[in-house]
Structure formats: structure tokens, C-alpha cells
Design a protein around this motif. Structure first.
Motif, PDB file in Angstrom:
ATOM      1  N   ALA A  46       0.858  -1.187   0.000  1.00 30.49           N
ATOM      2  CA  ALA A  46       0.000   0.000   0.000  1.00 30.49           C
ATOM      3  C   ALA A  46       0.890   1.231   0.000  1.00 30.49           C
ATOM      4  CB  ALA A  46      -0.902   0.018   1.222  1.00 30.49           C
ATOM      5  N   ALA A  47       0.551   2.204  -0.824  1.00 33.20           N
ATOM      6  CA  ALA A  47       1.268   3.479  -0.820  1.00 33.20           C
ATOM      7  C   ALA A  47       0.908   4.219   0.459  1.00 33.20           C
ATOM      8  CB  ALA A  47       0.886   4.308  -2.049  1.00 33.20           C
ATOM      9  N   VAL A  48       1.931   4.726   1.158  1.00 31.80           N
ATOM     10  CA  VAL A  48       1.734   5.452   2.412  1.00 31.80           C
ATOM     11  C   VAL A  48       2.588   6.712   2.405  1.00 31.80           C
ATOM     12  CG1 VAL A  48       1.056   3.456   3.808  1.00 31.80           C
ATOM     13  CG2 VAL A  48       3.482   4.005   3.563  1.00 31.80           C
ATOM     14  N   GLN A  49       2.092   7.743   3.088  1.00 29.95           N
ATOM     15  CA  GLN A  49       2.762   9.042   3.107  1.00 29.95           C
ATOM     16  C   GLN A  49       3.234   9.363   4.521  1.00 29.95           C
ATOM     17  OE1 GLN A  49       0.292  12.538   2.410  1.00 29.95           O
ATOM     18  NE2 GLN A  49       1.798  13.289   0.955  1.00 29.95           N
ATOM     19  N   ASN A  50       4.449   9.927   4.617  1.00 27.01           N
ATOM     20  CA  ASN A  50       4.974  10.317   5.926  1.00 27.01           C
ATOM     21  C   ASN A  50       4.716  11.803   6.178  1.00 27.01           C
ATOM     22  OD1 ASN A  50       6.964  11.725   4.473  1.00 27.01           O
ATOM     23  ND2 ASN A  50       8.608  10.341   5.034  1.00 27.01           N
ATOM     24  N   ASN A  51       5.171  12.302   7.311  1.00 31.30           N
ATOM     25  CA  ASN A  51       4.935  13.701   7.677  1.00 31.30           C
ATOM     26  C   ASN A  51       5.731  14.694   6.842  1.00 31.30           C
ATOM     27  OD1 ASN A  51       2.998  13.201   9.623  1.00 31.30           O
ATOM     28  ND2 ASN A  51       4.530  12.833  11.195  1.00 31.30           N
ATOM     29  N   SER A  52       6.676  14.201   6.043  1.00 34.25           N
ATOM     30  CA  SER A  52       7.423  15.068   5.121  1.00 34.25           C
ATOM     31  C   SER A  52       6.771  15.121   3.749  1.00 34.25           C
ATOM     32  CB  SER A  52       8.872  14.574   4.989  1.00 34.25           C
ATOM     33  OG  SER A  52       9.526  14.654   6.231  1.00 34.25           O
ATOM     34  N   ASP A  53       5.543  14.571   3.652  1.00 32.97           N
ATOM     35  CA  ASP A  53       4.759  14.542   2.414  1.00 32.97           C
ATOM     36  C   ASP A  53       5.366  13.661   1.325  1.00 32.97           C
ATOM     37  OD1 ASP A  53       2.776  16.182   3.468  1.00 32.97           O
ATOM     38  OD2 ASP A  53       3.776  18.009   2.793  1.00 32.97           O
ATOM     39  N   TRP A  63       5.971   9.766  -0.271  1.00 31.78           N
ATOM     40  CA  TRP A  63       5.287   8.481  -0.337  1.00 31.78           C
ATOM     41  C   TRP A  63       6.288   7.343  -0.441  1.00 31.78           C
ATOM     42  CZ3 TRP A  63      -0.025   7.750  -0.185  1.00 31.78           C
ATOM     43  CH2 TRP A  63      -0.811   8.901  -0.249  1.00 31.78           C
ATOM     44  N   GLY A  64       5.930   6.217   0.157  1.00 34.31           N
ATOM     45  CA  GLY A  64       6.642   4.960   0.039  1.00 34.31           C
ATOM     46  C   GLY A  64       5.595   3.862   0.023  1.00 34.31           C
ATOM     47  N   TYR A  65       6.011   2.616   0.239  1.00 34.37           N
ATOM     48  CA  TYR A  65       5.076   1.488   0.226  1.00 34.37           C
ATOM     49  C   TYR A  65       5.308   0.606   1.440  1.00 34.37           C
ATOM     50  CZ  TYR A  65       3.884   2.719  -4.558  1.00 34.37           C
ATOM     51  OH  TYR A  65       3.451   3.387  -5.679  1.00 34.37           O
ATOM     52  N   THR A  66       4.218   0.243   2.110  1.00 35.89           N
ATOM     53  CA  THR A  66       4.265  -0.645   3.267  1.00 35.89           C
ATOM     54  C   THR A  66       3.721  -2.018   2.906  1.00 35.89           C
ATOM     55  OG1 THR A  66       3.674  -0.859   5.606  1.00 35.89           O
ATOM     56  CG2 THR A  66       1.978   0.005   4.162  1.00 35.89           C
ATOM     57  N   ASP A  67       4.210  -3.031   3.633  1.00 34.50           N
ATOM     58  CA  ASP A  67       3.628  -4.363   3.494  1.00 34.50           C
ATOM     59  C   ASP A  67       2.513  -4.522   4.522  1.00 34.50           C
ATOM     60  OD1 ASP A  67       4.856  -4.911   5.955  1.00 34.50           O
ATOM     61  OD2 ASP A  67       6.331  -6.278   5.112  1.00 34.50           O
ATOM     62  N   ASN A  93       5.674  -2.697   7.765  1.00 33.09           N
ATOM     63  CA  ASN A  93       7.061  -2.369   7.427  1.00 33.09           C
ATOM     64  C   ASN A  93       7.107  -1.633   6.091  1.00 33.09           C
ATOM     65  OD1 ASN A  93       8.244  -3.646   9.685  1.00 33.09           O
ATOM     66  ND2 ASN A  93       8.012  -5.622   8.679  1.00 33.09           N
ATOM     67  N   VAL A  94       7.768  -0.499   6.063  1.00 31.28           N
ATOM     68  CA  VAL A  94       7.912   0.255   4.821  1.00 31.28           C
ATOM     69  C   VAL A  94       9.016  -0.412   4.008  1.00 31.28           C
ATOM     70  CG1 VAL A  94       8.447   2.489   3.791  1.00 31.28           C
ATOM     71  CG2 VAL A  94       7.063   2.377   5.867  1.00 31.28           C
ATOM     72  N   LEU A  95       8.622  -1.100   2.933  1.00 31.40           N
ATOM     73  CA  LEU A  95       9.573  -1.856   2.111  1.00 31.40           C
ATOM     74  C   LEU A  95      10.194  -1.014   1.008  1.00 31.40           C
ATOM     75  CD1 LEU A  95       7.803  -5.318   1.708  1.00 31.40           C
ATOM     76  CD2 LEU A  95       9.496  -4.600   3.394  1.00 31.40           C
ATOM     77  N   ILE A  96       9.424  -0.092   0.481  1.00 28.70           N
ATOM     78  CA  ILE A  96       9.952   0.845  -0.521  1.00 28.70           C
ATOM     79  C   ILE A  96       9.973   2.195   0.169  1.00 28.70           C
ATOM     80  CG2 ILE A  96       9.634   1.875  -2.800  1.00 28.70           C
ATOM     81  CD1 ILE A  96       8.151  -0.716  -3.603  1.00 28.70           C
ATOM     82  N   PRO A  97      11.176   2.734   0.422  1.00 34.28           N
ATOM     83  CA  PRO A  97      11.315   3.930   1.268  1.00 34.28           C
ATOM     84  C   PRO A  97      10.547   5.148   0.759  1.00 34.28           C
ATOM     85  CG  PRO A  97      13.451   2.930   0.817  1.00 34.28           C
ATOM     86  CD  PRO A  97      12.454   2.237  -0.068  1.00 34.28           C
ATOM     87  N   TYR A  98      10.244   6.021   1.688  1.00 35.39           N
ATOM     88  CA  TYR A  98       9.609   7.307   1.374  1.00 35.39           C
ATOM     89  C   TYR A  98      10.558   8.118   0.505  1.00 35.39           C
ATOM     90  CZ  TYR A  98       6.633   6.206   5.412  1.00 35.39           C
ATOM     91  OH  TYR A  98       5.773   5.616   6.290  1.00 35.39           O
ATOM     92  N   GLN A  99      10.143   8.373  -0.739  1.00 35.27           N
ATOM     93  CA  GLN A  99      10.995   9.131  -1.652  1.00 35.27           C
ATOM     94  C   GLN A  99      10.230   9.769  -2.806  1.00 35.27           C
ATOM     95  OE1 GLN A  99      13.563   6.466  -4.065  1.00 35.27           O
ATOM     96  NE2 GLN A  99      12.492   4.775  -3.032  1.00 35.27           N
ATOM     97  N   PHE A 100       8.927   9.505  -2.873  1.00 35.31           N
ATOM     98  CA  PHE A 100       8.137   9.950  -4.019  1.00 35.31           C
ATOM     99  C   PHE A 100       7.172  11.060  -3.638  1.00 35.31           C
ATOM    100  CE2 PHE A 100       8.832   5.296  -4.372  1.00 35.31           C
ATOM    101  CZ  PHE A 100       9.762   5.327  -5.403  1.00 35.31           C
TER     102      PHE A 100
END
Length: 107
Positions: A59-66, A68-72, A76-83
Motif C-alpha cells: 500500500a502506498a503510504v505518506q509520511n509527515n514530510s509529504d 510516499w513509500g510502500y508498506t507491506d 514495514n515500509v519496504l519501498i522507502p519514502y521518496q516519491f
């Protein structure tokens, strides 16, 4: 409320916008997102600024820095926040925006 195929009530929901996908429902509480399982238990804690439904196990998820990454399904965020934007996976690929460019990533 959620009912199973026989019509039996399985989960009572106090939130609008719950959306089950791949066994988990996206939930929002006080402006933070998490995921609930079909028994009504919180499967992934409320810790995301924004989130999208699960597709192909992520699932695409967004952090407080706006970003996006992907969680399982364990949180666990498997694809780091970078988008700057991240779309659902389909046939192994997801469209993401990084900088001024849109690209595809694969799972």
C-alpha cells in the motif's frame, strides 16, 4: 458495518471511508491512517499521514514530510519514502512521481 457472504455482521465500523482490499481496510482516525483486519482489529497502527488501499501486497503510504513509500501488510515500509506521488501496483508495476518525472517501479 461489514457483513460476510452469509449476511452475518462481522465488523461494526465507526468510521466513514473504510475500504477493504486484500483483507485489510484503510482507516482514518484524527487525521492519521492505519489498517484494520476483517475481525475489526487494528492490523497496522495509525502512523501514516495518508495512505491508499493495498494492491499486490503493498500500500502506498505518506509520511509527515509529504513523501510516499510502500508498506507491506505488517506495517514495514519496504519501498522507502521518496516519491511526491505514488499510485497502486498493477501487474507488478506502480507509477510514481519523483521530482518532475513520472516513472514506473516494479514489485
Amino acid at each position: 458495518s461489514y457483513i460476510d457472504k452469509t449476511g452475518k455482521r462481522i465488523v461494526a465500523s465507526d468510521y466513514d471511508g473504510d475500504l477493504f482490499s486484500e483483507g485489510l481496510a484503510l482507516r482514518e482516525k484524527y487525521g492519521v491512517y492505519g489498517f484494520m483486519d476483517k475481525s475489526g482489529d487494528l492490523a497496522i497502527d495509525y502512523k501514516f499521514k495518508n495512505a491508499k488501499k493495498f494492491s499486490e501486497g503493498l500500500a502506498a503510504v505518506q509520511n509527515n514530510s509529504d513523501l510516499w513509500g510502500y508498506t507491506d501488510k505488517t506495517g514495514n515500509v519496504l519501498i522507502p519514502y521518496q516519491f511526491e506521488e505514488a499510485l497502486d501496483f498493477s501487474e507488478g508495476f506502480a507509477c510514481v512521481k519523483k521530482g518532475q518525472s513520472w516513472s514506473y517501479i516494479y514489485n
